[in-house]
Design an enzyme around this catalytic site. Structure first.
Site, short mmCIF file in Angstrom:
data_model
loop_
_atom_site.label_atom_id
_atom_site.label_comp_id
_atom_site.label_asym_id
_atom_site.label_seq_id
_atom_site.Cartn_x
_atom_site.Cartn_y
_atom_site.Cartn_z
CE1 TYR A 15 -7.38 -4.11 9.33
CE2 TYR A 15 -9.13 -4.61 7.56
CZ TYR A 15 -7.84 -4.40 7.91
OH TYR A 15 -6.88 -4.47 7.03
CE LYS A 43 5.58 2.20 17.65
NZ LYS A 43 6.93 1.88 17.22
CG ASP A 65 8.90 0.23 14.95
OD1 ASP A 65 8.45 -0.93 15.61
OD2 ASP A 65 9.19 1.11 15.39
CG ASP A 116 -3.90 -5.51 5.68
OD1 ASP A 116 -4.18 -6.14 4.89
OD2 ASP A 116 -3.87 -4.04 5.57
CG ASP A 134 0.12 -6.77 1.23
OD1 ASP A 134 -0.56 -7.76 1.54
OD2 ASP A 134 -0.21 -5.90 0.57
#
Ligand code: IPM
Ligand code: MN
Length: 335
Positions: free
Chosen positions: A131, A182, A215, A239, A243
């Site tokens: 970001y 990750k 994942d 982020d 959702d």
């Protein structure tokens, strides 16, 4: 009114774009119904304002915001302005300049196909990662175009976020923190996060820990959300995951968030996870609950914890109707 505090809190209100102003008005209505005194100042900022006179968030306005106890934001972004202009210039500028380094997003609900409800909180690092806008473009529009977008991870930035997650876990029953990253591919940043996480964990022997690749975490959010208590993760993973968190917790219309400056060197900012939803603006279809629950997070941070708990309790039983009807029903439960 009951439970009213002696002094009123000075709140900067940024309704923003699309459904933002609609849900923000309703959130303020509910907070007042809970007996909390607010002294609000509206700031006309967002895509519409930018199109009118070019103002996104000047340093002068930013400095005015610094003087408030908290900022309540609806949503920003409009299809009339190229992507990123308002998001970076307004929302991210506030997160970075006000050092809102924790993005706290609670998820309480029953995921599709489950019978038992889950209760977990995502702590998203909010000032670093991809970001920051590191990178650039070369030879734009040619066959040899190059675009790079870096991810910045500092020891200080990661550590303060991870520490916040552990301190939060200490206040919860399960006392369990999961790092999501990750590390098998993003080995440089992942290793910094992993080492920092393990070092901070050693200071909290009562807190149990786990690690999930991002994942795999997506699968667990859907299939086994009960495994989570507090999750800590980087800005972009956070982020995307939040959702999904909204989707498995009754919908994004219920998902609240707090952009916190835990050091309290300035105001924190509270906003729903959802966006400006320009497709439903003015239809009365926007669910104000995410904004109302974000306002409850604001009350927590302002020390109005009794009122915050009452607002959450009033939202717990589902309500249907238009934007205003939902808020009126919730407000009536508080009266
Ligand atoms: C969020 C939003 C923002 C983000 C956008 C609007 C810049 O999606 O708060 O989750 O990506 O952080
Ligand atoms: Mn998002």
């Amino acid at each position: 009114m009951s439970g009213s505090s002696s002094s009123s809190h000075r709140i900067a209100v940024i309704g923003g774009d699309g459904i933002g102003p609609e849900v923000t008005v309703e959130a303020l209505k509910v907070v007042r119904a809970a007996g909390v005194r607010l002294d609000t100042t509206d700031f006309d900022l967002g895509g519409a304002r930018y199109l009118r006179d070019g103002e996104i968030l000047s340093d002068e306005v930013l400095n005015q915001l610094r003087g408030f106890d908290a900022i309540l934001l609806g949503a920003v972004g409009t299809p009339d302005v190229p992507p990123g202009v308002i998001e970076r210039g307004l929302l991210l500028k506030m997160r970075f300049e006000l050092d809102l380094y924790v993005n706290q997003r609670p998820f309480l609900g029953t995921a599709p196909g489950h019978t038992k409800s889950h209760d977990f909180i995502v702590i998203r690092e909010n000032t670093e990662g991809p970001y920051v806008g590191e990178g650039g473009v070369l030879r734009r529009g040619t066959k040899h175009e190059v675009a790079t977008q870096g991810s910045v991870n500092t020891r200080m930035g990661v550590e303060r976020c991870v520490r916040y997650a552990f301190e939060l876990a200490m206040k919860r029953e399960r006392k369990h923190v999961t790092l999501v990253h990750k590390t098998n591919v993003l080995t440089f940043a992942g290793n910094l996060w992993e080492r920092t996480f393990n070092e901070v964990a050693a200071e909290f022997p009562q807190v149990s820990t786990a690690y999930n690749h991002v994942d795999a975490a997506c699968i667990y959010f859907v299939q086994d959300p009960h495994r989570y208590d507090v999750i800590v993760t980087d800005n972009l993973f956070g982020d995307i995951l939040t959702d999904l968190g909204g989707a498995v917790s009754g919908g994004i219309g219920l998902a609240s968030s707090a952009n916190l400056n835990p050091a309290r060197t300035g105001p924190s900012m509270f906003e729903p996870v959802h966006g400006s939803a320009p497709d439903i603006v003015g239809t009365g279809k926007a669910n104000p609950t995410a904004a109302i629950l974000s306002a409850a997070l604001m009350l927590d941070f302002l020390g109005e914890t009794t009122a915050a708990d009452r607002v959450r309790a009033a939202c717990a039983e589902s309500v249907s109707g238009s934007t205003t009807q939902i808020a009126d029903t919730i407000a009536a439960r508080l009266a």
